[in-house]
Write an enzyme that holds these catalytic residues in place. Sequence first.
Site, PDB file in Angstrom:
ATOM      1  N   ARG A  52       0.864  -1.188   0.000  1.00  0.00           N
ATOM      2  CA  ARG A  52       0.000   0.000   0.000  1.00  0.00           C
ATOM      3  C   ARG A  52       0.894   1.230   0.000  1.00  0.00           C
ATOM      4  O   ARG A  52       1.816   1.322   0.811  1.00  0.00           O
ATOM      5  CB  ARG A  52      -0.872   0.008   1.257  1.00  0.00           C
ATOM      6  CG  ARG A  52      -1.886   1.136   1.272  1.00  0.00           C
ATOM      7  CD  ARG A  52      -2.517   1.323   2.627  1.00  0.00           C
ATOM      8  NE  ARG A  52      -1.776   2.271   3.432  1.00  0.00           N
ATOM      9  CZ  ARG A  52      -2.228   2.805   4.576  1.00  0.00           C
ATOM     10  NH1 ARG A  52      -3.413   2.467   5.046  1.00  0.00           N
ATOM     11  NH2 ARG A  52      -1.503   3.666   5.257  1.00  0.00           N
TER      12      ARG A  52
ATOM     13  N   TYR B  33      -2.124  11.833   5.709  1.00  0.00           N
ATOM     14  CA  TYR B  33      -2.380  10.510   6.275  1.00  0.00           C
ATOM     15  C   TYR B  33      -1.396   9.445   5.771  1.00  0.00           C
ATOM     16  O   TYR B  33      -1.186   9.311   4.563  1.00  0.00           O
ATOM     17  CB  TYR B  33      -3.812  10.045   5.926  1.00  0.00           C
ATOM     18  CG  TYR B  33      -4.034   8.591   6.281  1.00  0.00           C
ATOM     19  CD1 TYR B  33      -4.303   8.224   7.592  1.00  0.00           C
ATOM     20  CD2 TYR B  33      -3.914   7.590   5.323  1.00  0.00           C
ATOM     21  CE1 TYR B  33      -4.460   6.893   7.939  1.00  0.00           C
ATOM     22  CE2 TYR B  33      -4.068   6.261   5.652  1.00  0.00           C
ATOM     23  CZ  TYR B  33      -4.345   5.920   6.970  1.00  0.00           C
ATOM     24  OH  TYR B  33      -4.480   4.600   7.307  1.00  0.00           O
TER      25      TYR B  33
ATOM     26  N   ASP C 194      -4.923   3.851  -0.051  1.00  0.00           N
ATOM     27  CA  ASP C 194      -6.019   4.089   0.887  1.00  0.00           C
ATOM     28  C   ASP C 194      -6.441   5.556   0.809  1.00  0.00           C
ATOM     29  O   ASP C 194      -5.674   6.454   1.165  1.00  0.00           O
ATOM     30  CB  ASP C 194      -5.536   3.744   2.307  1.00  0.00           C
ATOM     31  CG  ASP C 194      -6.668   3.755   3.330  1.00  0.00           C
ATOM     32  OD1 ASP C 194      -7.788   4.159   2.975  1.00  0.00           O
ATOM     33  OD2 ASP C 194      -6.414   3.351   4.484  1.00  0.00           O
TER      34      ASP C 194
ATOM     35  N   HIS D 192      -8.961   6.684   2.565  1.00  0.00           N
ATOM     36  CA  HIS D 192      -9.386   6.986   3.937  1.00  0.00           C
ATOM     37  C   HIS D 192     -10.658   7.826   3.976  1.00  0.00           C
ATOM     38  O   HIS D 192     -10.771   8.779   4.762  1.00  0.00           O
ATOM     39  CB  HIS D 192      -8.246   7.657   4.716  1.00  0.00           C
ATOM     40  CG  HIS D 192      -8.059   7.092   6.091  1.00  0.00           C
ATOM     41  ND1 HIS D 192      -8.228   7.831   7.223  1.00  0.00           N
ATOM     42  CD2 HIS D 192      -7.734   5.850   6.510  1.00  0.00           C
ATOM     43  CE1 HIS D 192      -8.010   7.082   8.293  1.00  0.00           C
ATOM     44  NE2 HIS D 192      -7.698   5.860   7.871  1.00  0.00           N
TER      45      HIS D 192
ATOM     46  N   GLU E 134      -8.736   1.760  -1.798  1.00  0.00           N
ATOM     47  CA  GLU E 134      -9.413   1.475  -0.525  1.00  0.00           C
ATOM     48  C   GLU E 134     -10.222   2.649  -0.011  1.00  0.00           C
ATOM     49  O   GLU E 134      -9.760   3.795  -0.062  1.00  0.00           O
ATOM     50  CB  GLU E 134      -8.336   1.099   0.493  1.00  0.00           C
ATOM     51  CG  GLU E 134      -8.855   0.927   1.902  1.00  0.00           C
ATOM     52  CD  GLU E 134      -7.731   0.673   2.884  1.00  0.00           C
ATOM     53  OE1 GLU E 134      -6.642   0.212   2.462  1.00  0.00           O
ATOM     54  OE2 GLU E 134      -7.943   0.936   4.075  1.00  0.00           O
TER      55      GLU E 134
ATOM     56  N   GLU F  83     -13.639  -0.731   6.617  1.00  0.00           N
ATOM     57  CA  GLU F  83     -13.056  -0.743   7.962  1.00  0.00           C
ATOM     58  C   GLU F  83     -13.872   0.049   8.971  1.00  0.00           C
ATOM     59  O   GLU F  83     -13.693  -0.131  10.178  1.00  0.00           O
ATOM     60  CB  GLU F  83     -11.598  -0.269   7.927  1.00  0.00           C
ATOM     61  CG  GLU F  83     -11.431   1.186   7.557  1.00  0.00           C
ATOM     62  CD  GLU F  83      -9.960   1.595   7.489  1.00  0.00           C
ATOM     63  OE1 GLU F  83      -9.219   0.997   6.693  1.00  0.00           O
ATOM     64  OE2 GLU F  83      -9.576   2.508   8.230  1.00  0.00           O
TER      65      GLU F  83
ATOM     66  N   ARG G 143     -13.508  -5.199   3.449  1.00  0.00           N
ATOM     67  CA  ARG G 143     -12.368  -5.153   4.379  1.00  0.00           C
ATOM     68  C   ARG G 143     -12.783  -4.644   5.756  1.00  0.00           C
ATOM     69  O   ARG G 143     -12.249  -3.667   6.293  1.00  0.00           O
ATOM     70  CB  ARG G 143     -11.207  -4.348   3.818  1.00  0.00           C
ATOM     71  CG  ARG G 143     -11.503  -2.978   3.325  1.00  0.00           C
ATOM     72  CD  ARG G 143     -10.249  -2.261   2.857  1.00  0.00           C
ATOM     73  NE  ARG G 143      -9.441  -1.738   3.918  1.00  0.00           N
ATOM     74  CZ  ARG G 143      -8.338  -2.316   4.418  1.00  0.00           C
ATOM     75  NH1 ARG G 143      -7.896  -3.452   3.968  1.00  0.00           N
ATOM     76  NH2 ARG G 143      -7.678  -1.755   5.388  1.00  0.00           N
TER      77      ARG G 143
ATOM     78  N   GLU H 289      -4.027  -7.214   5.092  1.00  0.00           N
ATOM     79  CA  GLU H 289      -3.169  -6.125   5.587  1.00  0.00           C
ATOM     80  C   GLU H 289      -2.464  -6.594   6.855  1.00  0.00           C
ATOM     81  O   GLU H 289      -3.044  -7.309   7.667  1.00  0.00           O
ATOM     82  CB  GLU H 289      -4.039  -4.901   5.914  1.00  0.00           C
ATOM     83  CG  GLU H 289      -3.233  -3.708   6.374  1.00  0.00           C
ATOM     84  CD  GLU H 289      -4.105  -2.503   6.735  1.00  0.00           C
ATOM     85  OE1 GLU H 289      -3.628  -1.381   6.606  1.00  0.00           O
ATOM     86  OE2 GLU H 289      -5.266  -2.707   7.142  1.00  0.00           O
TER      87      GLU H 289
ATOM     88  N   TRP I 152     -10.833  12.566   8.401  1.00  0.00           N
ATOM     89  CA  TRP I 152      -9.470  12.057   8.559  1.00  0.00           C
ATOM     90  C   TRP I 152      -9.363  10.752   7.778  1.00  0.00           C
ATOM     91  O   TRP I 152      -8.445  10.436   7.130  1.00  0.00           O
ATOM     92  CB  TRP I 152      -9.134  11.784  10.031  1.00  0.00           C
ATOM     93  CG  TRP I 152      -7.766  11.183  10.162  1.00  0.00           C
ATOM     94  CD1 TRP I 152      -6.587  11.728   9.745  1.00  0.00           C
ATOM     95  CD2 TRP I 152      -7.409   9.918  10.709  1.00  0.00           C
ATOM     96  NE1 TRP I 152      -5.534  10.876  10.018  1.00  0.00           N
ATOM     97  CE2 TRP I 152      -6.019   9.753  10.603  1.00  0.00           C
ATOM     98  CE3 TRP I 152      -8.157   8.861  11.302  1.00  0.00           C
ATOM     99  CZ2 TRP I 152      -5.326   8.610  11.058  1.00  0.00           C
ATOM    100  CZ3 TRP I 152      -7.488   7.737  11.756  1.00  0.00           C
ATOM    101  CH2 TRP I 152      -6.084   7.624  11.632  1.00  0.00           C
TER     102      TRP I 152
HETATM  103  O1  KDG Z   1      -7.551   3.677  13.848  1.00  0.00           O
HETATM  104  C1  KDG Z   1      -7.590   4.029  12.498  1.00  0.00           C
HETATM  105  C2  KDG Z   1      -6.720   3.084  11.706  1.00  0.00           C
HETATM  106  O2  KDG Z   1      -7.084   1.773  11.960  1.00  0.00           O
HETATM  107  C3  KDG Z   1      -6.788   3.350  10.222  1.00  0.00           C
HETATM  108  O3  KDG Z   1      -6.365   4.663   9.968  1.00  0.00           O
HETATM  109  C4  KDG Z   1      -5.906   2.371   9.469  1.00  0.00           C
HETATM  110  O4  KDG Z   1      -7.010   2.920   7.434  1.00  0.00           O
HETATM  111  C5  KDG Z   1      -6.279   2.193   8.046  1.00  0.00           C
HETATM  112  C6  KDG Z   1      -5.750   1.017   7.350  1.00  0.00           C
HETATM  113  O5  KDG Z   1      -6.217   0.772   6.246  1.00  0.00           O
HETATM  114  O6  KDG Z   1      -4.889   0.333   7.913  1.00  0.00           O
HETATM  115 MG    MG Z   2      -7.769   2.036   5.627  1.00  0.00          MG
END
Ligand code: KDG
Ligand code: MG
Length: 411
Positions: free
Chosen positions: A150, A162, A219, A221, A245, A271, A292, A348, A411
Amino acid sequence: MSLHITEVRVIVTCPGRNYVFVKVMTSEPGLYGVGDATLNGRELAVASALREHVAPLLVGRDPDRIEDTWQLLFRGTYWRGGPVLQTALAGVDLALWDIKGKRAGMPLHSLLGGKTRECALAYTHAAGRDFKEVEDQVRRAMERGFRAVRTQVAVPGSIGTYGTGGAGEAASAAWPSPDGEAMPFVEAGWDSSRYLRTVPRLFEHLRNTLGDEVELLHDVHERLSPIEACRLASDLEPYRLFFLEDPLRPEHSDSFRVLRRSSTTPIAMGELFTSKYECLPLITDQLIDYIRCDLGHIGGLTEARKIAAIADPFQVRTAWHGPGDIGPPTHAANVHLDCAIPNFGIQEMTFFSAAVNEVCPGAPTYRDGALWPSDAPGLGVDIDEEAAVRFPYKRGYLPIVRKADGSLHDW
Ligand code: KDG
Ligand code: MG
């Protein structure tokens, strides 16, 4: 009296970062189960839910009745769902599966149906301030045997983007400050347009320098609007990502329809979901390629194996969340399940520090780009309560993101 739960211990510890571990004790001497109930930045809310509300319900119950206990803690309490309660439930669920495996003398991958594969293809993270730094990190990961990485890069003007190291990295996982007085880290100056211009250039650079063999992931996010996500997914098509992602916020699954129509970039999501119900439309309408969820936030193995079973006929594969902010028991559960289901996609992973391994030994082993499940009965993970006491909890926060004008962004 037949086998029953005698105590639920909740262990909050900070061997470098905060974890909430669960130890379900039984009436059989030496028989206990280990679970993980860590919710990054909200650890004490889960610990309190466990201690005050869940543990009293469990004492005296038969640990063998995992599904019934799951239903009791989900539907039976009326106030169901959400990250706090589902993380608490996951901690108990893993511990009960651990007990069942120990009683059967079987590792969980065996108890869950037996191996469909020997190991789980793993991906690690590479990040940097510029394209060259990311490239170098991918090369280092490949030298360690990784076939999937990643990649995240700093966006010009966005301080602490991030996943890109430095202050952002340190803050990206609710790290406490040394004096325990941490405040949220602010990622300042976020600009989605700049991000949308930067990321395709990163992947162009990586494909030009690294070639086609290595699998690359990214990612988002949950930071983009639907139309921005469409733009990014279509701009990334030439670089053949393994998946993109979490491109969109979790609240509007309908937005994924727009995204799906506009690009062939594979999409992963989940997630932030806390139950199978949020996964359903994305899976059954084939709007994603990888689900995921985080086993530690959706109620454990009991829920995850159902999600995997629902996903299988829709050709959606799994990519369970595996960051450092969930503990070794969840990582172990991930890999047991990965190795027992037909529709595993990728896993992951994280390398735990010596301190985490001391408190909670038994995380899955990494070798040759893959994670290998333990063959010990149950999860294969233990908790050293004395070691945990040496690493007391420290308050920590997840970072927040603000745009140049000061307004808040996801975030
Ligand atoms: O607590 C937040 C994290 O678990 C996250 O930011 C991690 O997005 C994440 C990832 O894909 O590992
Ligand atoms: Mg993630």
